[in-house]
Design a protein around this motif. Structure first.
Motif, PDB file in Angstrom:
ATOM      1  N   UNK A 177       8.143   6.867   5.219  1.00 48.56           N
ATOM      2  CA  UNK A 177       9.131   7.887   4.873  1.00 48.56           C
ATOM      3  C   UNK A 177       8.847   9.201   5.590  1.00 48.56           C
ATOM      4  N   UNK A 178       7.587   9.656   5.583  1.00 55.43           N
ATOM      5  CA  UNK A 178       7.272  10.994   6.097  1.00 55.43           C
ATOM      6  C   UNK A 178       6.532  10.996   7.424  1.00 55.43           C
ATOM      7  N   UNK A 210       0.849  -1.188   0.000  1.00 58.01           N
ATOM      8  CA  UNK A 210       0.000   0.000   0.000  1.00 58.01           C
ATOM      9  C   UNK A 210       0.885   1.239   0.000  1.00 58.01           C
ATOM     10  N   UNK A 211       0.740   2.098  -1.008  1.00 61.35           N
ATOM     11  CA  UNK A 211       1.586   3.294  -1.075  1.00 61.35           C
ATOM     12  C   UNK A 211       1.246   4.310   0.006  1.00 61.35           C
ATOM     13  N   UNK A 212       0.071   4.216   0.616  1.00 63.70           N
ATOM     14  CA  UNK A 212      -0.211   5.057   1.784  1.00 63.70           C
ATOM     15  C   UNK A 212       0.745   4.679   2.915  1.00 63.70           C
ATOM     16  N   UNK A 213       0.870   3.389   3.183  1.00 63.68           N
ATOM     17  CA  UNK A 213       1.767   2.923   4.247  1.00 63.68           C
ATOM     18  C   UNK A 213       3.226   3.207   3.902  1.00 63.68           C
ATOM     19  N   UNK A 214       3.600   3.000   2.654  1.00 60.75           N
ATOM     20  CA  UNK A 214       4.981   3.262   2.256  1.00 60.75           C
ATOM     21  C   UNK A 214       5.312   4.746   2.427  1.00 60.75           C
ATOM     22  N   UNK A 236      14.146   5.561  -1.302  1.00 63.44           N
ATOM     23  CA  UNK A 236      13.980   6.166   0.026  1.00 63.44           C
ATOM     24  C   UNK A 236      13.715   5.100   1.080  1.00 63.44           C
ATOM     25  N   UNK A 237      12.943   4.086   0.730  1.00 70.94           N
ATOM     26  CA  UNK A 237      12.690   2.985   1.657  1.00 70.94           C
ATOM     27  C   UNK A 237      13.968   2.201   1.932  1.00 70.94           C
ATOM     28  N   UNK A 248       0.284  14.287   5.302  1.00 73.12           N
ATOM     29  CA  UNK A 248      -0.866  13.940   4.471  1.00 73.12           C
ATOM     30  C   UNK A 248      -0.426  12.888   3.457  1.00 73.12           C
ATOM     31  N   UNK A 249      -1.198  11.818   3.340  1.00 79.75           N
ATOM     32  CA  UNK A 249      -0.793  10.710   2.479  1.00 79.75           C
ATOM     33  C   UNK A 249      -1.788  10.450   1.353  1.00 79.75           C
ATOM     34  N   UNK A 250      -2.535  11.466   0.950  1.00 74.56           N
ATOM     35  CA  UNK A 250      -3.399  11.316  -0.216  1.00 74.56           C
ATOM     36  C   UNK A 250      -2.534  11.125  -1.458  1.00 74.56           C
TER      37      UNK A 250
END
Length: 229
Positions: free
Chosen positions: A154-155, A146-150, A199-200, A160-162
């Motif tokens: 990082x941030x 899930x790119x929200x979790x990824x 970045x991960x 905000x993760x929209x």
């Protein structure tokens, strides 16, 4: 009934499928080695009882887009509310004669095969796939990222993760006419994933297992799409 699959658009991907790619990272669970299908759905609404009206996917292999894409409208078998049409632009006329949900998901299941599925807010999209499993007579048991979790890895959770916010941070431009279309959002999510990998890795999140384990620290933000239900 043939599926309304999008014609290949070479100007968009500019990549010819490399048949050597799948074997190069065979057995590796490094994020940069994974075979993935990034996907997005558009629906009649946001409730569990709603239905898919469009689904799109892009295949990634070893950190590269292969040029393979899947896109179809779906007849939800019910009227599409005007409020939803206002968001994604899909109305009853657009899906008239489109594949049924079972037909569309059977084709998408074949496209995904055993790839890792990637979505932005994956519990939402995976929920629609899994609730349709009995109707379609198949099972989506793919591993999920899930790119929200990824993004949160990082941030941090307070950011905000929209998809819009993530794209802005990563320098990804989503054409206004492509936003809230299944393929437009899929392309943005795929680009985000590819740009997040370095970045991960810099934070020691190198493998799929690393990402899942780290994601458990952010369950207050969003659920784990690898868990059923």
């Amino acid at each position: 009934m043939p599926l309304w699959l999008a014609e290949p658009r070479t100007a968009d991907s500019g990549v010819t499928y490399d048949f050597g790619l799948p074997t190069r990272g065979l057995g590796s669970t490094r994020l940069s080695d994974l075979t993935c299908v990034v996907f997005d759905t558009e629906t009649t609404g946001l409730e569990p009882s709603d239905r898919i009206v469009q689904i799109a996917g892009l295949r990634l292999v070893r950190g590269r887009r292969t040029g393979e894409r899947f896109e179809t409208l779906v007849d939800p078998g019910r009227p599409i509310p005007p409020a939803s049409t206002k968001i994604h632009g899909i109305d009853d006329a657009a899906v008239s004669g489109a594949p049924t949900l079972s037909q569309a998901l059977m084709a998408f299941h074949h496209f995904c095969d055993d790839a890792v599925l990637i979505a932005h807010n994956a519990p939402f999209d995976m929920g629609f796939l899994r609730r349709a499993q009995p109707e379609a007579g198949l099972q989506f048991d793919n591993r999920v990222l899930d790119t929200v979790l990824l993004s949160a890895m990082i941030w941090g959770q307070s950011a905000v993760h929209s998809l819009d916010a993530l794209s802005e941070r990563l320098g990804i431009v989503i054409p206004p006419e492509a936003r809230h279309t299944a393929m437009g959002d899929t392309i943005a999510t795929a680009e985000a994933f590819l740009r997040l990998i370095p970045a991960l890795e810099a934070k020691g999140i190198v493998t799929f297992e690393d990402a899942v384990a780290e994601g458990r620290r952010h369950r207050r933000l969003i659920g784990d799409a690898n868990l059923p239900g």
